[in-house]
Write an enzyme that holds these catalytic residues in place. Structure first.
Site, PDB file in Angstrom:
ATOM      1  N   THR A  18      39.879  41.738  48.124  1.00 36.90           N
ATOM      2  CA  THR A  18      39.510  41.610  46.727  1.00 36.90           C
ATOM      3  C   THR A  18      38.839  43.135  46.603  1.00 36.90           C
ATOM      4  O   THR A  18      37.884  43.422  47.323  1.00 36.90           O
ATOM      5  CB  THR A  18      38.459  40.695  46.494  1.00 36.90           C
TER       6      THR A  18
ATOM      7  N   GLN B 230      49.401  30.690  48.562  1.00 39.40           N
ATOM      8  CA  GLN B 230      48.435  30.124  47.706  1.00 39.40           C
ATOM      9  C   GLN B 230      49.125  28.486  47.266  1.00 39.40           C
ATOM     10  O   GLN B 230      48.456  27.633  47.250  1.00 39.40           O
ATOM     11  CB  GLN B 230      48.305  30.830  46.575  1.00 39.40           C
TER      12      GLN B 230
ATOM     13  N   GLU C 256      52.701  36.170  35.985  1.00 39.84           N
ATOM     14  CA  GLU C 256      53.046  36.114  34.436  1.00 39.84           C
ATOM     15  C   GLU C 256      53.977  37.095  33.980  1.00 39.84           C
ATOM     16  O   GLU C 256      54.599  36.786  32.988  1.00 39.84           O
ATOM     17  CB  GLU C 256      51.609  36.140  33.802  1.00 39.84           C
TER      18      GLU C 256
ATOM     19  N   HIS D  34      45.716  33.019  30.508  1.00 38.92           N
ATOM     20  CA  HIS D  34      46.493  33.030  31.764  1.00 38.92           C
ATOM     21  C   HIS D  34      46.537  31.799  32.292  1.00 38.92           C
ATOM     22  O   HIS D  34      47.397  31.294  32.793  1.00 38.92           O
ATOM     23  CB  HIS D  34      45.248  33.993  32.605  1.00 38.92           C
TER      24      HIS D  34
ATOM     25  N   GLU E 138      45.517  40.468  40.446  1.00 38.42           N
ATOM     26  CA  GLU E 138      44.798  39.875  39.140  1.00 38.42           C
ATOM     27  C   GLU E 138      43.930  40.874  38.598  1.00 38.42           C
ATOM     28  O   GLU E 138      42.964  41.231  39.438  1.00 38.42           O
ATOM     29  CB  GLU E 138      44.315  38.662  39.740  1.00 38.42           C
TER      30      GLU E 138
ATOM     31  N   ASP F  95      35.071  33.457  41.775  1.00 39.55           N
ATOM     32  CA  ASP F  95      35.967  33.742  40.967  1.00 39.55           C
ATOM     33  C   ASP F  95      36.274  32.655  39.854  1.00 39.55           C
ATOM     34  O   ASP F  95      36.382  31.580  40.165  1.00 39.55           O
ATOM     35  CB  ASP F  95      37.421  33.915  41.731  1.00 39.55           C
TER      36      ASP F  95
ATOM     37  N   GLU G 259      41.057  41.581  36.776  1.00 43.42           N
ATOM     38  CA  GLU G 259      39.704  40.707  36.232  1.00 43.42           C
ATOM     39  C   GLU G 259      38.467  41.872  36.131  1.00 43.42           C
ATOM     40  O   GLU G 259      38.640  43.188  36.472  1.00 43.42           O
ATOM     41  CB  GLU G 259      39.317  40.070  37.638  1.00 43.42           C
TER      42      GLU G 259
ATOM     43  N   ASP H 236      41.862  40.853  42.068  1.00 43.23           N
ATOM     44  CA  ASP H 236      41.797  39.609  43.185  1.00 43.23           C
ATOM     45  C   ASP H 236      43.227  39.639  43.576  1.00 43.23           C
ATOM     46  O   ASP H 236      44.078  38.564  43.165  1.00 43.23           O
ATOM     47  CB  ASP H 236      41.249  38.524  42.522  1.00 43.23           C
TER      48      ASP H 236
ATOM     49  N   ARG I  36      51.072  34.621  46.090  1.00 40.30           N
ATOM     50  CA  ARG I  36      51.203  33.387  45.554  1.00 40.30           C
ATOM     51  C   ARG I  36      51.899  32.294  46.466  1.00 40.30           C
ATOM     52  O   ARG I  36      51.771  31.246  46.164  1.00 40.30           O
ATOM     53  CB  ARG I  36      52.139  33.782  44.348  1.00 40.30           C
TER      54      ARG I  36
ATOM     55  N   TYR J  22      46.973  25.236  48.236  1.00 42.38           N
ATOM     56  CA  TYR J  22      45.949  25.047  47.465  1.00 42.38           C
ATOM     57  C   TYR J  22      45.459  23.616  47.035  1.00 42.38           C
ATOM     58  O   TYR J  22      44.771  23.299  46.478  1.00 42.38           O
ATOM     59  CB  TYR J  22      46.032  25.890  46.231  1.00 42.38           C
TER      60      TYR J  22
ATOM     61  N   LYS K 131      44.117  34.340  48.907  1.00 43.81           N
ATOM     62  CA  LYS K 131      43.178  35.062  48.192  1.00 43.81           C
ATOM     63  C   LYS K 131      42.534  36.032  49.058  1.00 43.81           C
ATOM     64  O   LYS K 131      41.905  37.047  48.835  1.00 43.81           O
ATOM     65  CB  LYS K 131      42.193  34.540  47.264  1.00 43.81           C
TER      66      LYS K 131
END
Lengths: 406, 406
Positions: free
Chosen positions: B251, B234, B352, B127, B193, B120, B195, B227, B231, B238, B247
């Protein structure tokens, strides 16, 4: 302990209490599954076809990876091992079995597992602390999450290679802190990471976490593992999404997969976990493995990392990896992260042995000492553990030689 | 442009200039490869078996993934598409082909690709900047490496699922900045996400980088991709090795893989790259894709991310991913990262759209607006692009509904 009729095996590091599985071939023949005893490989499928055990095993062993056999599940793993011990232990089987014992010198060995997903953890407190001190001097060496969860990430499954595969020095973007912009070229800080790998034999369903105490139902065995690392590429790329090209060019694993049953005498207490981890990580019940590792550079032992010093247990890593419902597949491989002990000569990477390249090591072997890998260097990782027969067993070794960048 | 005799297809988003591939089955039958035209699937293998083209194609199309077909390589991809256009375009083939056109309503669709490695990227400047502003307020939103290389990481291939697969809310460790210690439980900040995914059809050798201009030789086609991201999990896990359990639970990809040949009219200039990337990234020659995306939450369009605003091109991502010598395999999947444009209603994640959960969005549809995903929510990602026939084509959509944590 059962003794074996196979000449030269009794008392060796590959006695009948070891019996690692691998994939081998003789010239002109298709690769298939065998088990190692002493300096021989037993060609399993034709022996199984002579009668017992079930023909399912013979079919699985005729394939070029351990995956079909592993996918049969834990009961079959135990059945198979019991039968192999019987065949190699009882003289009554000798006449019909001996023709299928092939000298190691006559075979090629292959990547034993078709790797599904590859995950790499970071489970050594001493390694993580050393790296923290080297990269973030003056700050707290361990990040806040480190003692709450086994930190890990996904690596590239397609570049997991068998021991002996040459490692081409990777090229890529590097930027030293003193440089304004990155440049392109061969890595100048190529490194090893001495690790232990855990091979998942039996998968799980998407959405269903695997409990820590289900570890022996899912994990088939262990491999030696060298997670080659380009430190300069890694240092420039890794924020904020983690290591990528600094690792993905090659990960070497041993040809032999040591089944968990052979490690029955190797379980030991963890060094201790404080704070107590959350319940899904099975605090108090978690066990470590008493495995000795040797890092050999161009024939000289440069480090002896002790696996027993690892902070997080293999079962905790498995429970953590699946707690979000991620499924397991046959062939998944997860590795411990670099194994480093408390002492300078127990560090599992050249980054640590040379303290970021500033303190060359091995001056007793090489004039001026060494820092990172040079073209032509050969690294061998060796592993031994207590065997269930009272002696020691060897896990598969991991060999790699550095070729110049192309 | 060629026209098709298939009723209802001409002028639709699945006209004869589209022809995406997928894997379908009818009740009681084995999954196999088909191509979509209008609201039908053409069952490719039996038509191929009627005569032309080569029987190799028919054999590859009888398997339950696109991998065997993709592994045949670019010449075969072109041969196959030419033959399909001929069969669906020329009335002379109608009588013998029509019996193998199956209404979409009568089939089940499956994950089209057996995914090898999943990578990914993070290729949208808007973004990455938004995320930087949300997580590191007051600091430079983009990290120093971001405009020098396409930042990326490996994800979990085994949890890539087909559109429509329910997504179970993951559990795990979360620690808000205001909390002293982490707690365990269902994610409270579950996100999407939006994508685009690129499917590698033809592999490469270990140790040999793939040049940016070899993109069409290796990449077979594109998929829609969501994806899913937790949050809170993560944010806690991370550092320093990147996203992992936040994640790896799921997916989702579209059932349809749009071949590159169908996107011939969609290539467009990149917005511009400054500083000029290193030569291996082919600066100046790199092209972007003019693909429109819609994010639909419970039936309402909440965002329209424009793929043409992406900073890094698909060919640059491929060149970067392999520049260290990492090999490609048939079935490798790499994704763009979240697609976000310059405008608030062009953002491809709820993180976002709700600015870190602080500014609910969609108050015109739902009282008080929305932040992160709730149990029962359904998200659909839709994609369209200019077709080579002068109209528009649709890529496969990606559907997912959130189920409560187990």
């Amino acid at each position: 302990m059962t003794t074996t009729w196979v000449e030269g095996a009794a008392g060796s590091l590959f006695d009948i209490d070891n019996l690692p599985y691998g994939v081998f071939s003789r010239p002109g023949e298709e690769p298939r599954v065998g088990v190692r005893i002493g300096d021989h490989v037993l060609d399993l499928a034709p022996v199984a076809e002579l009668g017992d055990p079930a023909s399912e095993l013979a079919a699985a062993w005729r394939t070029p990876s351990l995956n079909a056999f592993m996918a049969m599940g834990g009961e079959w793993w135990r059945t198979a091992r019991g039968w192999i011990v019987e065949v190699l232990g009882d003289e009554v089987h000798r006449a019909r079995t001996q023709p299928h014992l092939v000298p190691l010198a006559d075979v090629s060995l292959h990547l034993p597992v078709e790797v599904a997903d590859y995950v790499d953890f970071y489970a050594s407190e001493y390694h993580a602390s050393n790296v923290g001190r080297i990269f973030r001097p003056g700050q707290e060496p361990l990040l806040p999450n480190w003692k709450h969860l086994p930190v890990g990430y996904h690596g590239r499954a397609g570049t997991v290679v068998g021991s002996g595969t040459p490692v081409v020095r990777p090229q890529g973007q590097r930027k030293a802190p003193t440089e304004e912009v990155p440049s392109f070229g061969p890595s100048r800080r190529l490194d090893i990471e001495a690790e232990l790998g855990f091979v998942v034999g039996s998968g799980s369903e998407l959405g269903s976490p695997v409990a820590h105490d289900a570890f022996p139902d899912h994990v088939f065995g262990v491999v030696g593992l060298n997670d080659w690392s380009a430190r300069d590429i890694q240092a420039w790329e890794y924020v904020p999404l983690g290591p990528f090209l600094g690792k993905s060019f090659a990960t070497s694993v041993s040809h032999w997969v040591t089944p968990l049953q052979a490690l029955g005498a190797a379980w030991t207490e963890l060094p201790g976990q404080d704070p107590t981890p959350l319940p899904y990580l099975g605090p108090g019940e978690a066990k470590g493995l008493d495995i000795d590792v040797e890092v050999v550079l161009n024939g000289e032992v440069v480090s002896r990392p002790p696996y027993r010093t690892m902070y997080w247990s293999p079962a905790q890593m498995l429970a953590h990896m699946t707690v979000n419902g991620a499924s397991l597949r046959t062939g998944d491989l997860y590795a411990s992260g670099t194994i480093s002990g408390t002492e300078p000569d127990q560090r599992g990477s050249f980054l640590e042995l040379s303290w970021g390249g500033k303190e060359p090591f091995g001056a007793e072997h090489w004039e001026g000492g060494r820092t990172f890998l040079e073209d032509g260097d050969e690294v061998v990782l060796r592993y031994t553990a207590p065997g269930t027969g009272g002696g020691r067993i060897a896990l598969g070794e991991v060999v790699g030689r550095i070729e110049p960048a192309r």
